[in-house]
Design a protein around this motif. Structure first.
Motif, PDB file in Angstrom:
ATOM      1  N   PRO A  22       0.803  -1.225   0.000  1.00  0.00           N
ATOM      2  CA  PRO A  22       0.000   0.000   0.000  1.00  0.00           C
ATOM      3  C   PRO A  22       0.842   1.284   0.000  1.00  0.00           C
ATOM      4  O   PRO A  22       0.446   2.274  -0.594  1.00  0.00           O
ATOM      5  CB  PRO A  22      -0.833  -0.113   1.285  1.00  0.00           C
ATOM      6  CG  PRO A  22      -0.893  -1.578   1.560  1.00  0.00           C
ATOM      7  CD  PRO A  22       0.407  -2.147   1.066  1.00  0.00           C
ATOM      8  N   ASN A  23       2.008   1.250   0.633  1.00  0.00           N
ATOM      9  CA  ASN A  23       2.831   2.462   0.684  1.00  0.00           C
ATOM     10  C   ASN A  23       3.450   2.791  -0.683  1.00  0.00           C
ATOM     11  O   ASN A  23       4.021   3.868  -0.850  1.00  0.00           O
ATOM     12  CB  ASN A  23       3.922   2.336   1.747  1.00  0.00           C
ATOM     13  CG  ASN A  23       4.904   1.220   1.457  1.00  0.00           C
ATOM     14  OD1 ASN A  23       4.517   0.147   1.005  1.00  0.00           O
ATOM     15  ND2 ASN A  23       6.166   1.456   1.735  1.00  0.00           N
ATOM     16  N   LYS A  24       3.349   1.888  -1.656  1.00  0.00           N
ATOM     17  CA  LYS A  24       3.874   2.138  -2.998  1.00  0.00           C
ATOM     18  C   LYS A  24       2.763   2.425  -4.007  1.00  0.00           C
ATOM     19  O   LYS A  24       3.019   2.495  -5.199  1.00  0.00           O
ATOM     20  CB  LYS A  24       4.709   0.955  -3.468  1.00  0.00           C
ATOM     21  CG  LYS A  24       5.981   0.787  -2.660  1.00  0.00           C
ATOM     22  CD  LYS A  24       6.852  -0.276  -3.231  1.00  0.00           C
ATOM     23  CE  LYS A  24       8.136  -0.347  -2.415  1.00  0.00           C
ATOM     24  NZ  LYS A  24       9.122  -1.222  -3.003  1.00  0.00           N
ATOM     25  N   GLN A  25       1.547   2.598  -3.520  1.00  0.00           N
ATOM     26  CA  GLN A  25       0.416   2.853  -4.394  1.00  0.00           C
ATOM     27  C   GLN A  25       0.064   4.339  -4.381  1.00  0.00           C
ATOM     28  O   GLN A  25       0.041   4.969  -3.328  1.00  0.00           O
ATOM     29  CB  GLN A  25      -0.809   2.065  -3.933  1.00  0.00           C
ATOM     30  CG  GLN A  25      -0.641   0.576  -4.032  1.00  0.00           C
ATOM     31  CD  GLN A  25      -1.820  -0.176  -3.442  1.00  0.00           C
ATOM     32  OE1 GLN A  25      -2.759   0.428  -2.918  1.00  0.00           O
ATOM     33  NE2 GLN A  25      -1.787  -1.484  -3.513  1.00  0.00           N
ATOM     34  N   LEU A  26      -0.215   4.862  -5.581  1.00  0.00           N
ATOM     35  CA  LEU A  26      -0.760   6.212  -5.685  1.00  0.00           C
ATOM     36  C   LEU A  26      -2.276   6.119  -5.606  1.00  0.00           C
ATOM     37  O   LEU A  26      -2.863   5.154  -6.110  1.00  0.00           O
ATOM     38  CB  LEU A  26      -0.383   6.843  -7.027  1.00  0.00           C
ATOM     39  CG  LEU A  26       1.048   7.289  -7.219  1.00  0.00           C
ATOM     40  CD1 LEU A  26       1.237   7.788  -8.649  1.00  0.00           C
ATOM     41  CD2 LEU A  26       1.404   8.387  -6.241  1.00  0.00           C
ATOM     42  N   PRO A  27      -2.917   7.121  -5.048  1.00  0.00           N
ATOM     43  CA  PRO A  27      -4.383   7.122  -5.067  1.00  0.00           C
ATOM     44  C   PRO A  27      -4.902   7.181  -6.513  1.00  0.00           C
ATOM     45  O   PRO A  27      -4.259   7.736  -7.407  1.00  0.00           O
ATOM     46  CB  PRO A  27      -4.752   8.404  -4.315  1.00  0.00           C
ATOM     47  CG  PRO A  27      -3.552   8.742  -3.503  1.00  0.00           C
ATOM     48  CD  PRO A  27      -2.374   8.237  -4.289  1.00  0.00           C
ATOM     49  N   ARG A  28      -6.056   6.611  -6.732  1.00  0.00           N
ATOM     50  CA  ARG A  28      -6.663   6.579  -8.068  1.00  0.00           C
ATOM     51  C   ARG A  28      -6.775   7.975  -8.669  1.00  0.00           C
ATOM     52  O   ARG A  28      -6.549   8.177  -9.854  1.00  0.00           O
ATOM     53  CB  ARG A  28      -8.044   5.929  -7.976  1.00  0.00           C
ATOM     54  CG  ARG A  28      -8.711   5.743  -9.308  1.00  0.00           C
ATOM     55  CD  ARG A  28      -9.979   4.898  -9.135  1.00  0.00           C
ATOM     56  NE  ARG A  28     -10.589   4.676 -10.408  1.00  0.00           N
ATOM     57  CZ  ARG A  28     -11.703   5.285 -10.792  1.00  0.00           C
ATOM     58  NH1 ARG A  28     -12.326   6.110  -9.986  1.00  0.00           N
ATOM     59  NH2 ARG A  28     -12.211   5.039 -11.981  1.00  0.00           N
ATOM     60  N   GLU A  29      -7.111   8.960  -7.851  1.00  0.00           N
ATOM     61  CA  GLU A  29      -7.260  10.332  -8.332  1.00  0.00           C
ATOM     62  C   GLU A  29      -5.945  10.873  -8.894  1.00  0.00           C
ATOM     63  O   GLU A  29      -5.934  11.619  -9.879  1.00  0.00           O
ATOM     64  CB  GLU A  29      -7.761  11.253  -7.219  1.00  0.00           C
ATOM     65  CG  GLU A  29      -9.142  10.922  -6.709  1.00  0.00           C
ATOM     66  CD  GLU A  29      -9.179   9.713  -5.777  1.00  0.00           C
ATOM     67  OE1 GLU A  29      -8.140   9.390  -5.128  1.00  0.00           O
ATOM     68  OE2 GLU A  29     -10.235   9.061  -5.719  1.00  0.00           O
TER      69      GLU A  29
END
Length: 83
Positions: A22-29
């Motif tokens: 999760p810490n390597k994910q950008l928000p969808r927006e």
């Protein structure tokens, strides 16, 4: 890979919006803002990569939000991605 690139037929980018961490994910927006900006400044398309079924669903939703110039790639092996 060659069939996929022939289908696109113009310079494109590969984007992989998913990650196991999760810490390597950008928000969808953020993905939408970045990729929409890319699409507004070029004739290229966006090809969305994925690894797990959860990532495939997220990438598909992103492709649908971006419209016809964004496509979900089939599952590709690491050698195919390197190619």
């Amino acid at each position: 890979v060659e069939a996929l690139l022939k289908k696109v037929g113009r310079p494109s980018i590969l984007a992989c919006p998913g990650s196991m961490w999760p810490n390597k994910q950008l928000p969808r927006e953020e993905w939408l803002r970045y990729l929409s900006s890319y699409l507004s400044t070029t004739e290229g398309d966006v090809l969305l990569l994925w690894g797990s079924e959860k990532e495939a669903l997220e990438a598909q939703q992103l492709a649908e939000a971006l419209g016809k110039r964004a496509s979900l790639c089939p599952k590709l092996s690491l050698p195919a991605l390197q190619y």
